[in-house]
Each structure stands twice: as C-alpha cells, then as structure tokens.
Design an enzyme around this catalytic site. Structure first.
Site, PDB file in Angstrom:
ATOM      1  N   ARG A  83     -53.310  32.929 -18.458  1.00  0.00           N
ATOM      2  CA  ARG A  83     -53.676  32.872 -17.055  1.00  0.00           C
ATOM      3  C   ARG A  83     -55.198  32.754 -16.934  1.00  0.00           C
ATOM      4  O   ARG A  83     -55.926  33.569 -17.487  1.00  0.00           O
ATOM      5  CB  ARG A  83     -53.193  34.147 -16.345  1.00  0.00           C
ATOM      6  CG  ARG A  83     -53.861  34.469 -15.031  1.00  0.00           C
ATOM      7  CD  ARG A  83     -53.231  33.688 -13.901  1.00  0.00           C
ATOM      8  NE  ARG A  83     -53.950  33.872 -12.658  1.00  0.00           N
ATOM      9  CZ  ARG A  83     -53.640  34.773 -11.734  1.00  0.00           C
ATOM     10  NH1 ARG A  83     -52.627  35.573 -11.926  1.00  0.00           N
ATOM     11  NH2 ARG A  83     -54.340  34.862 -10.631  1.00  0.00           N
ATOM     12  N   ARG A  92     -51.308  28.760 -11.208  1.00  0.00           N
ATOM     13  CA  ARG A  92     -51.382  29.731 -12.303  1.00  0.00           C
ATOM     14  C   ARG A  92     -50.119  29.713 -13.150  1.00  0.00           C
ATOM     15  O   ARG A  92     -49.026  29.448 -12.652  1.00  0.00           O
ATOM     16  CB  ARG A  92     -51.690  31.130 -11.773  1.00  0.00           C
ATOM     17  CG  ARG A  92     -50.638  31.887 -11.017  1.00  0.00           C
ATOM     18  CD  ARG A  92     -50.637  31.727  -9.500  1.00  0.00           C
ATOM     19  NE  ARG A  92     -51.894  31.691  -8.792  1.00  0.00           N
ATOM     20  CZ  ARG A  92     -52.427  32.718  -8.155  1.00  0.00           C
ATOM     21  NH1 ARG A  92     -51.842  33.886  -8.132  1.00  0.00           N
ATOM     22  NH2 ARG A  92     -53.535  32.582  -7.505  1.00  0.00           N
ATOM     23  N   ASP A  95     -48.415  34.977 -12.465  1.00  0.00           N
ATOM     24  CA  ASP A  95     -49.021  35.958 -11.577  1.00  0.00           C
ATOM     25  C   ASP A  95     -48.058  37.137 -11.488  1.00  0.00           C
ATOM     26  O   ASP A  95     -46.871  36.948 -11.229  1.00  0.00           O
ATOM     27  CB  ASP A  95     -49.219  35.337 -10.188  1.00  0.00           C
ATOM     28  CG  ASP A  95     -49.951  36.265  -9.237  1.00  0.00           C
ATOM     29  OD1 ASP A  95     -50.903  36.933  -9.675  1.00  0.00           O
ATOM     30  OD2 ASP A  95     -49.575  36.327  -8.055  1.00  0.00           O
ATOM     31  N   ASP A  97     -47.641  40.822  -9.631  1.00  0.00           N
ATOM     32  CA  ASP A  97     -48.154  41.753  -8.622  1.00  0.00           C
ATOM     33  C   ASP A  97     -47.339  43.036  -8.653  1.00  0.00           C
ATOM     34  O   ASP A  97     -46.107  42.986  -8.709  1.00  0.00           O
ATOM     35  CB  ASP A  97     -48.038  41.132  -7.223  1.00  0.00           C
ATOM     36  CG  ASP A  97     -49.052  40.020  -6.996  1.00  0.00           C
ATOM     37  OD1 ASP A  97     -50.147  40.078  -7.593  1.00  0.00           O
ATOM     38  OD2 ASP A  97     -48.750  39.098  -6.225  1.00  0.00           O
TER      39      ASP A  97
HETATM   40  P1  AMP Z   1     -54.713  38.132  -8.337  1.00  0.00           P
HETATM   41  O1  AMP Z   1     -55.834  37.267  -8.820  1.00  0.00           O
HETATM   42  O2  AMP Z   1     -54.115  37.695  -7.044  1.00  0.00           O
HETATM   43  O3  AMP Z   1     -53.678  38.390  -9.406  1.00  0.00           O
HETATM   44  O4  AMP Z   1     -55.357  39.558  -8.003  1.00  0.00           O
HETATM   45  C1  AMP Z   1     -55.730  40.418  -9.012  1.00  0.00           C
HETATM   46  C2  AMP Z   1     -56.672  41.485  -8.479  1.00  0.00           C
HETATM   47  O5  AMP Z   1     -56.031  42.223  -7.448  1.00  0.00           O
HETATM   48  C3  AMP Z   1     -57.078  42.457  -9.566  1.00  0.00           C
HETATM   49  O6  AMP Z   1     -58.454  42.659  -9.470  1.00  0.00           O
HETATM   50  C4  AMP Z   1     -56.325  43.737  -9.203  1.00  0.00           C
HETATM   51  O7  AMP Z   1     -57.067  44.876  -9.561  1.00  0.00           O
HETATM   52  C5  AMP Z   1     -56.172  43.614  -7.698  1.00  0.00           C
HETATM   53  N1  AMP Z   1     -55.000  44.305  -7.152  1.00  0.00           N
HETATM   54  C6  AMP Z   1     -55.024  45.218  -6.153  1.00  0.00           C
HETATM   55  N2  AMP Z   1     -53.798  45.661  -5.865  1.00  0.00           N
HETATM   56  C7  AMP Z   1     -52.943  45.007  -6.679  1.00  0.00           C
HETATM   57  C8  AMP Z   1     -51.526  45.048  -6.852  1.00  0.00           C
HETATM   58  N3  AMP Z   1     -50.738  45.844  -6.093  1.00  0.00           N
HETATM   59  N4  AMP Z   1     -50.957  44.237  -7.794  1.00  0.00           N
HETATM   60  C9  AMP Z   1     -51.753  43.414  -8.545  1.00  0.00           C
HETATM   61  N5  AMP Z   1     -53.091  43.337  -8.433  1.00  0.00           N
HETATM   62  C10 AMP Z   1     -53.698  44.129  -7.516  1.00  0.00           C
END
Ligand code: AMP
Length: 159
Positions: A83, A92, A95, A97
């Site tokens: 990633r 991506r 991903d 979450d």
């Molecule tokens: P992304 O690039 O969308 O995967 O976002 C990743 C960023 O979101 C990282 O810096 C994580 O620390 C933050 N983050 C905050 N809350 C969450 C969550 N519930 N799940 C995944 N990432 C999170």
C-alpha cells in the site's frame, strides 16, 4: 475478548484477491480469530472518481488485542500489500479501517472509533448489515436505517 469490525477495500492489482488474502491474514493475527465475513461488494469510488471501482468487504474479529495494537497490525498488513500513500482517496491495493471495537468510543490522535465516516458509506453499511443485521453503530443508530440515507451510492454484491 472484544468483537471488532474491520472494513476492507481495494481497487488495484487484482482487488478481489487482495481482499480475500487480507481476510485470511486477519484470521491469523495474534490473539485474534475471524468470526464472520461478508460477501465481496463492488462500489463506485468516493471523493476522487477517476479511478477503478472498489472491492469491499467487512469482517468481524474476536480479539484480545488492544484497539491501538489492532490498528498497528492492520497498518502492517496494508504495508505488506504494498500500500502506497499518495493523496487522499487515491487508488489503493488494500485499505483496512477499524470500524468498531465492541461498543467503545475512542478519539485519540491516531485512532477514532467508531470510524468517523462509516455511518455515511454504503460500501461499509451494506456488508456490515449482511453479517450483523440488527447491530447498531454507537451514537448513530441502526445500520439498516443509516443505509436509507445512502441511496444514491452504487454498491452491488459480487455473486
Ligand atoms: P487512510 O489513509 O484512510 O487509511 O487513513 C489512515 C490514517 O487514519 C492513519 O493515520 C490512522 O492513524 C488514522 N485513523 C484514525 N482512525 C482510524 C480508524 N478507525 N481506522 C483506521 N485508521 C484510522
């Protein structure tokens, strides 16, 4: 042990295989066991439209990890899938979450749970409803009712 819900998404390099592989990897995380997984869904990209459709799924994990440890494990899996972080909402390979962690509410610098956008995304609500039809999202209500508000979003189950 706590039941955590994880949202998976991919739109690069054989997205269906990326998501299927990641589901197996979630089951092998330390002190954790995959207890349910949704079908795969195809969804239109949100935010930045000029990219391939996404493949999405939601998994339920029974885990003894702390939420921050689980987030680290998820980030390590993303990295193992090559990633790359380029710009927000970019295509991506994987991903992951952390959508929900039991009924906990967490708001620290690196982790917000329930995930702040899950209640308005059909590609999360639809697969989540498949594996937990009656479940609520703390502070937001029933996923089924929230889905009504996402009618414009295109999500289809992959047969
Ligand atoms: P992304 O690039 O969308 O995967 O976002 C990743 C960023 O979101 C990282 O810096 C994580 O620390 C933050 N983050 C905050 N809350 C969450 C969550 N519930 N799940 C995944 N990432 C999170």
């Amino acid at each position: 042990m706590t039941i955590a819900y994880i949202g998976l998404g991919s739109n690069l390099t054989e997205p269906q295989s990326q998501v299927e592989r990641a589901l197996g990897e979630l089951d092998r995380l330390p002190h954790s066991r995959l207890i349910a997984r949704s079908s795969l869904y195809r969804s239109a990209p949100v935010g930045y439209a000029a990219q391939p459709a996404f493949v999405n799924a939601v998994a339920a994990l029974d885990t003894a990890l702390a939420p921050q440890e689980l987030l680290h494990q998820l980030q390590a899996l993303e990295a193992a899938h090559q990633r790359a972080r380029t710009f927000p909402n970019a295509p991506r390979t994987l991903d992951l979450d952390l959508l929900l962690f039991g009924d906990e509410r967490i708001a620290d610098a690196a982790l917000v749970v329930p995930h702040p956008r899950m209640h308005e995304r059909a590609f999360v609500l639809e697969p989540r409803t498949e594996i937990a039809p009656a479940a609520e999202i703390p502070g937001r209500g029933r996923a089924q009712a929230l889905l009504e508000g996402c009618r414009g979003q295109k999500v289809e189950r992959i047969p």
